[in-house]
Design a protein around this motif. Structure first.
Motif: not given
Length: 184
Positions: A103, A122, A171, A174-175
């Protein structure tokens, strides 16, 4: 209970600082996902496309009328080495290469003699790319490259199923977008 962190003093000793908050460690994912099984065949084909022409050229040179006799010795030594390399390294790569996306970060391991473990938070991702060369397309595979401003260069996850690679990039995009919209 108050938290304490350690700070280094100028003399090299450390002292506890009361009330200071210890930095929260990044929950780095443990890379546990392997490349697609078809990656072994892709790596094998790549190896054979290099080894077979080299050995064939060496054998052709050794067959020339004025060729030195030592060329056969070189061929006899390089043939098992080249074939062994071509057949064994794809399985070794499959055993070593791992990747994971948690995550908070993307993690990948790779390497031959030395293994490299790279974690990309991220917040540091600048671009995400997919690559599908002709051989990769033949085997239905893709590679995902995660680029940061790091001097170590991008992190590339190879041998992914093309649909999985597309979903992974969507994915991750988007994160990353959600992080930047939060203002962090």
């Amino acid at each position: 209970m108050p938290q304490h962190t350690r700070q280094s003093a100028r003399d090299g000793s450390e002292r506890a600082v009361p009330g200071a908050v210890a930095p929260r460690p990044l929950s780095a994912p443990q890379p546990g996902r392997r490349p697609d099984r078809r990656a072994v065949h892709w790596w094998l084909t790549q190896n054979l496309l290099v080894v077979v022409p080299v050995l064939a050229a060496l054998a052709a040179l050794a067959l020339l009328p004025d060729a030195p006799a030592w060329l056969w010795l070189v061929f006899a030594v390089l043939c098992p080495l080249g074939v062994g390399y071509a057949l064994l390294t794809p399985w070794y790569r499959y055993r070593v290469h791992r990747w994971e996306a948690s995550t908070e970060a993307v993690c990948a391991t790779s390497g031959w003699l030395t293994r490299e473990w790279r974690v990309v938070p991220f917040t540091r991702i600048q671009t995400l790319d997919t690559e599908r060369g002709p051989l990769m397309q033949l085997f239905g595979l893709s590679a995902v490259t995660v680029t940061t401003a790091s001097a170590a260069g991008p992190v590339t996850i190879v041998g992914l199923d093309k649909d999985l690679a597309t979903a992974l990039v969507q994915d991750l995009t988007e994160r990353v977008r959600a992080l930047h919209e939060d203002g962090t």
